[in-house]
Design a protein around this motif. Structure first.
Motif, short mmCIF file in Angstrom:
data_model
loop_
_atom_site.label_atom_id
_atom_site.label_comp_id
_atom_site.label_asym_id
_atom_site.label_seq_id
_atom_site.Cartn_x
_atom_site.Cartn_y
_atom_site.Cartn_z
N TYR A 128 -30.79 12.87 -11.18
CA TYR A 128 -30.36 13.25 -12.53
C TYR A 128 -31.33 12.75 -13.59
N VAL A 129 -31.65 11.45 -13.56
CA VAL A 129 -32.61 10.93 -14.55
C VAL A 129 -34.01 11.36 -14.11
N SER A 130 -34.46 10.88 -12.97
CA SER A 130 -35.68 11.36 -12.32
C SER A 130 -35.82 10.62 -11.00
N LYS A 131 -36.57 11.24 -10.08
CA LYS A 131 -36.79 10.63 -8.77
C LYS A 131 -37.50 9.29 -8.94
N GLU A 132 -38.46 9.30 -9.87
CA GLU A 132 -39.24 8.09 -10.11
C GLU A 132 -38.36 6.96 -10.64
N ALA A 133 -37.44 7.33 -11.58
CA ALA A 133 -36.57 6.31 -12.18
C ALA A 133 -35.68 5.65 -11.14
N LEU A 134 -35.25 6.42 -10.12
CA LEU A 134 -34.39 5.83 -9.09
C LEU A 134 -35.09 4.70 -8.37
N LYS A 135 -36.42 4.82 -8.25
CA LYS A 135 -37.19 3.78 -7.55
C LYS A 135 -37.78 2.76 -8.53
N GLN A 136 -38.49 3.28 -9.51
CA GLN A 136 -39.28 2.41 -10.39
C GLN A 136 -38.50 1.90 -11.60
N GLY A 137 -37.37 2.52 -11.89
CA GLY A 137 -36.58 2.13 -13.06
C GLY A 137 -36.79 3.10 -14.22
N ALA A 138 -35.75 3.24 -15.04
CA ALA A 138 -35.80 4.17 -16.17
C ALA A 138 -36.11 3.43 -17.45
N LYS A 139 -36.67 4.18 -18.40
CA LYS A 139 -36.91 3.64 -19.75
C LYS A 139 -35.87 4.25 -20.67
N ILE A 140 -35.07 3.41 -21.28
CA ILE A 140 -34.01 3.94 -22.15
C ILE A 140 -34.22 3.47 -23.59
N THR A 141 -33.53 4.12 -24.49
CA THR A 141 -33.64 3.74 -25.91
C THR A 141 -32.25 3.66 -26.53
N ILE A 142 -32.10 2.73 -27.43
CA ILE A 142 -30.82 2.65 -28.15
C ILE A 142 -30.76 3.81 -29.12
N SER A 143 -29.69 4.59 -28.98
CA SER A 143 -29.60 5.83 -29.75
C SER A 143 -29.22 5.56 -31.20
N PRO A 144 -29.78 6.35 -32.11
CA PRO A 144 -29.31 6.27 -33.50
C PRO A 144 -27.91 6.88 -33.63
N TRP A 145 -27.47 7.63 -32.61
CA TRP A 145 -26.13 8.23 -32.62
C TRP A 145 -25.14 7.26 -32.02
N LYS A 146 -24.04 7.00 -32.72
CA LYS A 146 -23.02 6.09 -32.21
C LYS A 146 -22.07 6.84 -31.28
N LYS A 147 -21.47 6.11 -30.36
CA LYS A 147 -20.44 6.69 -29.48
C LYS A 147 -19.18 6.93 -30.30
N TYR A 148 -18.56 8.11 -30.10
CA TYR A 148 -17.31 8.39 -30.83
C TYR A 148 -16.19 7.48 -30.31
N LYS A 149 -15.27 7.19 -31.19
CA LYS A 149 -14.18 6.28 -30.81
C LYS A 149 -13.07 7.03 -30.09
N SER A 150 -12.34 6.28 -29.27
CA SER A 150 -11.29 6.96 -28.49
C SER A 150 -10.07 7.30 -29.34
N ASN A 151 -10.13 7.02 -30.66
CA ASN A 151 -9.06 7.58 -31.50
C ASN A 151 -9.52 8.89 -32.17
N ALA A 152 -10.76 9.31 -31.82
CA ALA A 152 -11.22 10.64 -32.25
C ALA A 152 -11.04 11.63 -31.10
N PHE A 153 -11.44 11.21 -29.91
CA PHE A 153 -11.21 11.97 -28.68
C PHE A 153 -10.78 10.95 -27.65
N PRO A 154 -9.93 11.34 -26.70
CA PRO A 154 -9.65 10.39 -25.61
C PRO A 154 -10.93 10.20 -24.79
N SER A 155 -11.62 9.06 -24.95
CA SER A 155 -12.97 8.96 -24.37
C SER A 155 -12.94 8.85 -22.86
N SER A 156 -11.82 8.45 -22.29
CA SER A 156 -11.83 8.38 -20.83
C SER A 156 -11.44 9.70 -20.16
N THR A 157 -11.75 10.79 -20.83
CA THR A 157 -11.58 12.11 -20.21
C THR A 157 -12.95 12.79 -20.28
#
Ligand SMILES: Cc1ncc(COP(=O)(O)O)c(C=O)c1O
Length: 306
Positions: A128-157
């Motif tokens: 899903y991320v990449s074959k290379e990431a599964l072995k060598q590790g992925a590079k991620i970034t902190i998103s400028p977009w915040k996660k929506y709260k579960s009082n906006a949508f039920p987040s565990s669905t």
């Protein structure tokens, strides 16, 4: 097209790929009124087997109930449909996408008499991320977009509309050269990836968050709880801060599609040694052995197709 199989299970019937169509005025297109799952089927020495199939179909129903989408097929029927589809498509390793959505009746936001339609597709998706990431590790970034709260949508669905939040985050991450995004909550605590839960390891203890951090309670996440203990480690569930994140020895993402993906870098910060963590790779190997049917003790989690 070549990543998609010949048939799709569509409203109760095995249907040719090209015939599994919906109307452009379907409610789900306009308002994202759909719930879905991401499931994986692995080739084992006893033929193809789906990992935690019933759990995924149960969660599909649970997600649907949260949005008052009445799925006209019970869990058992959907599990049998999945098995039939895998046989018809003659696939061994595949990603499965069950989806239930409001079809066409009205364009009003209230779905009134929109029919609920259901489809299951098999896809030939690699890492899903990449074959290379599964072995060598992925590079991620902190998103400028915040996660929506579960009082906006039920987040565990798993519902389609709310995934626009994930889409924005991963589009931004990729456009800046990263493999994936990490979404924070409004209070800057850690939420999750665009399609993954997160684990940290510090001083040989695993840490992850829970629904109070507005995350999807992943099926892989709970699978790993059992495997972590079997490997002789312990885990703790707590709200994760950025301090926890930047002081971790190892970090990884997990999900049905992402499996166990080590993380080697967050923005310009190197995680641990800047390579895939040793304990993470041990856990990843254990997970792979189980999903590929190599550990008989865990055949209980596999639905063998033949
Ligand atoms: C936002 C999000 N969090 C977590 C997960 C991991 O869930 P699971 O392990 O059930 O696949 C997913 C995967 O679908 C996801 O989309």
């Amino acid at each position: 097209m070549s990543n998609y199989s010949r048939y799709i299970w569509f409203n109760g019937k095995i249907t040719k790929f090209e015939d599994a169509k919906i109307h452009v005025l379907s409610h789900c297109i306009h308002y994202g009124s759909a719930v879905f799952e991401g499931v994986k089927c692995y080739d084992t020495n006893k033929g193809p087997a789906v990992f935690k199939l019933e759990e995924h179909m149960n969660r599909l129903h649970k997600s649907a109930r949260a949005f008052k989408i009445e799925i006209p097929f019970d869990v058992k029927t959907l599990c049998n449909a999945t098995k039939d589809l895998i046989r018809e498509n003659e696939v061994k390793n595949c990603y499965l996408r069950p989806i239930a959505y409001y079809g066409f009746d009205t364009l009003g936001v209230h779905p009134k008499n929109c029919p609920v339609e259901v489809a299951i597709a098999t896809l030939n998706w690699g890492a899903y991320v990449s074959k290379e990431a599964l072995k060598q590790g992925a590079k991620i970034t902190i998103s400028p977009w915040k996660k929506y709260k579960s009082n906006a949508f039920p987040s565990s669905t798993k519902a389609s509309g709310p995934y626009l939040n994930s889409m924005l985050a991963v589009q931004d991450a990729k456009s800046r050269g990263f493999d994936e995004a990490l979404l924070l909550n409004e209070d800057n605590s850690i939420a999750e990836g665009s399609g993954q839960n997160i684990f940290l390891i510090k001083d040989n203890i695993f840490y992850t968050n829970d629904q109070s951090s507005n995350i999807l309670l992943g099926i892989t996440r709970s699978t790993l709880f059992e495997l972590i203990q079997e490997l002789g480690y312990t885990y703790k569930i707590k709200t994760l801060s950025q301090d926890d994140l930047f002081s971790a020895d190892e970090i990884f993402y997990c999900g049905s599609a992402s499996e166990v993906t080590p993380i080697k870098q967050i923005d310009d910060h190197k995680v641990g040694s800047g390579k895939s963590g040793e304990i993470t790779l041990k856990l990843q190997e254990k997970y792979y052995n189980i999903v590929r049917g190599k550990d008989e003790k865990y055949h209980k989690w596999l639905t063998f197709i033949n």
